[in-house]
Write a protein that holds these residues in place. Sequence first.
Motif, PDB file in Angstrom:
ATOM      1  N   VAL A 183       0.852  -1.182   0.000  1.00 36.00           N
ATOM      2  CA  VAL A 183       0.000   0.000   0.000  1.00 36.00           C
ATOM      3  C   VAL A 183       0.894   1.241   0.000  1.00 36.00           C
ATOM      4  O   VAL A 183       1.722   1.402   0.908  1.00 36.00           O
ATOM      5  N   PRO A 184       0.765   2.130  -0.972  1.00 38.67           N
ATOM      6  CA  PRO A 184       1.543   3.371  -0.923  1.00 38.67           C
ATOM      7  C   PRO A 184       1.114   4.222   0.272  1.00 38.67           C
ATOM      8  O   PRO A 184      -0.081   4.471   0.471  1.00 38.67           O
ATOM      9  N   VAL A 185       2.075   4.654   1.077  1.00 39.61           N
ATOM     10  CA  VAL A 185       1.770   5.446   2.272  1.00 39.61           C
ATOM     11  C   VAL A 185       2.724   6.631   2.362  1.00 39.61           C
ATOM     12  O   VAL A 185       3.860   6.583   1.901  1.00 39.61           O
ATOM     13  N   GLY A 186       2.225   7.690   2.963  1.00 40.48           N
ATOM     14  CA  GLY A 186       3.061   8.810   3.386  1.00 40.48           C
ATOM     15  C   GLY A 186       3.003   8.890   4.892  1.00 40.48           C
ATOM     16  O   GLY A 186       1.951   8.605   5.499  1.00 40.48           O
ATOM     17  N   MET A 187       4.101   9.243   5.520  1.00 41.57           N
ATOM     18  CA  MET A 187       4.151   9.265   6.980  1.00 41.57           C
ATOM     19  C   MET A 187       4.914  10.487   7.452  1.00 41.57           C
ATOM     20  O   MET A 187       5.839  10.959   6.781  1.00 41.57           O
ATOM     21  N   ILE A 188       4.530  10.963   8.632  1.00 42.68           N
ATOM     22  CA  ILE A 188       5.318  11.980   9.306  1.00 42.68           C
ATOM     23  C   ILE A 188       5.413  11.617  10.785  1.00 42.68           C
ATOM     24  O   ILE A 188       4.395  11.422  11.456  1.00 42.68           O
ATOM     25  N   ARG A 209       9.675  13.173   7.563  1.00 43.15           N
ATOM     26  CA  ARG A 209       8.700  12.659   6.611  1.00 43.15           C
ATOM     27  C   ARG A 209       9.281  11.467   5.867  1.00 43.15           C
ATOM     28  O   ARG A 209      10.460  11.454   5.503  1.00 43.15           O
ATOM     29  N   MET A 210       8.421  10.475   5.632  1.00 41.91           N
ATOM     30  CA  MET A 210       8.836   9.244   4.975  1.00 41.91           C
ATOM     31  C   MET A 210       7.709   8.773   4.066  1.00 41.91           C
ATOM     32  O   MET A 210       6.556   8.723   4.491  1.00 41.91           O
ATOM     33  N   ASN A 211       8.042   8.411   2.846  1.00 42.14           N
ATOM     34  CA  ASN A 211       7.069   7.907   1.893  1.00 42.14           C
ATOM     35  C   ASN A 211       7.550   6.567   1.345  1.00 42.14           C
ATOM     36  O   ASN A 211       8.750   6.371   1.132  1.00 42.14           O
ATOM     37  N   GLY A 212       6.619   5.646   1.143  1.00 43.12           N
ATOM     38  CA  GLY A 212       7.013   4.341   0.623  1.00 43.12           C
ATOM     39  C   GLY A 212       5.826   3.431   0.448  1.00 43.12           C
ATOM     40  O   GLY A 212       4.688   3.872   0.265  1.00 43.12           O
ATOM     41  N   ARG A 213       6.088   2.121   0.528  1.00 41.69           N
ATOM     42  CA  ARG A 213       5.075   1.100   0.288  1.00 41.69           C
ATOM     43  C   ARG A 213       5.008   0.162   1.487  1.00 41.69           C
ATOM     44  O   ARG A 213       6.024  -0.407   1.884  1.00 41.69           O
ATOM     45  N   LEU A 262      10.984   2.161   1.965  1.00 41.99           N
ATOM     46  CA  LEU A 262      10.991   3.610   1.796  1.00 41.99           C
ATOM     47  C   LEU A 262      11.515   4.046   0.433  1.00 41.99           C
ATOM     48  O   LEU A 262      12.482   3.489  -0.086  1.00 41.99           O
ATOM     49  N   ASP A 263      10.854   5.062  -0.113  1.00 41.34           N
ATOM     50  CA  ASP A 263      11.295   5.709  -1.345  1.00 41.34           C
ATOM     51  C   ASP A 263      11.873   7.089  -1.072  1.00 41.34           C
ATOM     52  O   ASP A 263      12.780   7.538  -1.771  1.00 41.34           O
ATOM     53  N   GLN A 264      11.316   7.783  -0.075  1.00 40.81           N
ATOM     54  CA  GLN A 264      11.768   9.133   0.257  1.00 40.81           C
ATOM     55  C   GLN A 264      11.820   9.296   1.773  1.00 40.81           C
ATOM     56  O   GLN A 264      10.885   8.897   2.482  1.00 40.81           O
ATOM     57  N   VAL A 265      12.900   9.900   2.247  1.00 42.00           N
ATOM     58  CA  VAL A 265      13.086  10.188   3.670  1.00 42.00           C
ATOM     59  C   VAL A 265      13.689  11.581   3.767  1.00 42.00           C
ATOM     60  O   VAL A 265      14.697  11.876   3.120  1.00 42.00           O
ATOM     61  N   TYR A 266      13.078  12.456   4.562  1.00 43.12           N
ATOM     62  CA  TYR A 266      13.675  13.780   4.745  1.00 43.12           C
ATOM     63  C   TYR A 266      13.080  14.468   5.972  1.00 43.12           C
ATOM     64  O   TYR A 266      11.959  14.215   6.381  1.00 43.12           O
ATOM     65  N   ALA A 275       2.269  12.681   3.661  1.00 39.10           N
ATOM     66  CA  ALA A 275       1.599  13.250   4.832  1.00 39.10           C
ATOM     67  C   ALA A 275       2.416  14.431   5.322  1.00 39.10           C
ATOM     68  O   ALA A 275       3.645  14.358   5.397  1.00 39.10           O
ATOM     69  N   SER A 276       1.747  15.508   5.658  1.00 41.69           N
ATOM     70  CA  SER A 276       2.435  16.734   6.015  1.00 41.69           C
ATOM     71  C   SER A 276       1.748  17.420   7.184  1.00 41.69           C
ATOM     72  O   SER A 276       0.549  17.222   7.429  1.00 41.69           O
TER      73      SER A 276
END
Length: 316
Positions: free
Chosen positions: A101-106, A117-121, A133-137, A192-193
């Motif tokens: 499931v694609p998810v965004g997290m903070i 913030r972290m985005n991934g599956r 994870l695909d993006q971490v910042y 998620a922001s």
Amino acid sequence: MTDVYHDGERAVQARAGVLDQAGFSSGAIHARIPDVARDFLRQQVMLVLGATDEQGRVWASLLTGAPGFLRADGDRSLIVEAHPAAGDPLRPLFGGSGEAVPVGMIAIEPASRRRMRMNGRATTTGAGFRVDLDQVYANCPKYIQKREPRRDPGGPAVPVRTDRLQGSHTDLIARADTFFVATADRDGNADASHRGGNPGFVEVLSPTSLRWPDYVGNAMFGTLGNIEVNPVAGLIFPDWDTGSTLQLTGTARVDWDPDRAAAVPGAQRLVEFTISEVVEIRGSSPLRWSAPVYSRFNPQAVRPASPGPAKPRGRS
């Protein structure tokens, strides 16, 4: 070098005139968890999750746990030992189907004004889920109100669902100094922001519409870039005093009119949100929080907020 921004983000950056700044900020986006972030994640008691449900609606949810419920697994995966609360609109996504499931997290720590913030599956596990994870910042501490948590164990009540805001919902939003917004790009990749300001910064225009100012930030425009290509979005307003949550799903649009933005202190532009469904879960979170210390970066609100139970301690 691969561009970390999609075309919606680039379009918004260009319209806002911040392409150079966005290029600089892109250097903070990685696919790996830095060592210092591992320690930060292990200390957290709260995570905001964004995703799209099976009906195509985007929701933001609040997950909680004891320190350690978040932990890095290697440098490109996050283990979350929690599920959305019973009755949460995103709960069915984590039923063990095995599909990612694609998810965004903070992950946010109000006491220190730190956020990541972290985005991934996400793939369901026995105790929660694992996110590749695909993006971490990290983001700057602007507009985060300081709060200290305590735990008040209990359980969530049966969700109350409506298609418009009720009086108690309007009161919560009118005094809110924080909410979280979930969005997704046209391919479903979620984000998620955090949004913060002085009470009253979110305006209730009607039982089915809200508006808030978009303040100056890091020029990435992850949220507005997603809205540019996919207007479906979800909001969550936590009640810091009771542990209740108010979740909204609907559609968002950016108002670029400079005259209307100029009428709102600190606004670079305005965001309007049309509500299609409301979910209130009383006692959704076992966390209770101290009164806020407002961020010194918060612009003046459009109007005074309705009086609420939490009294600010000051500004820092």
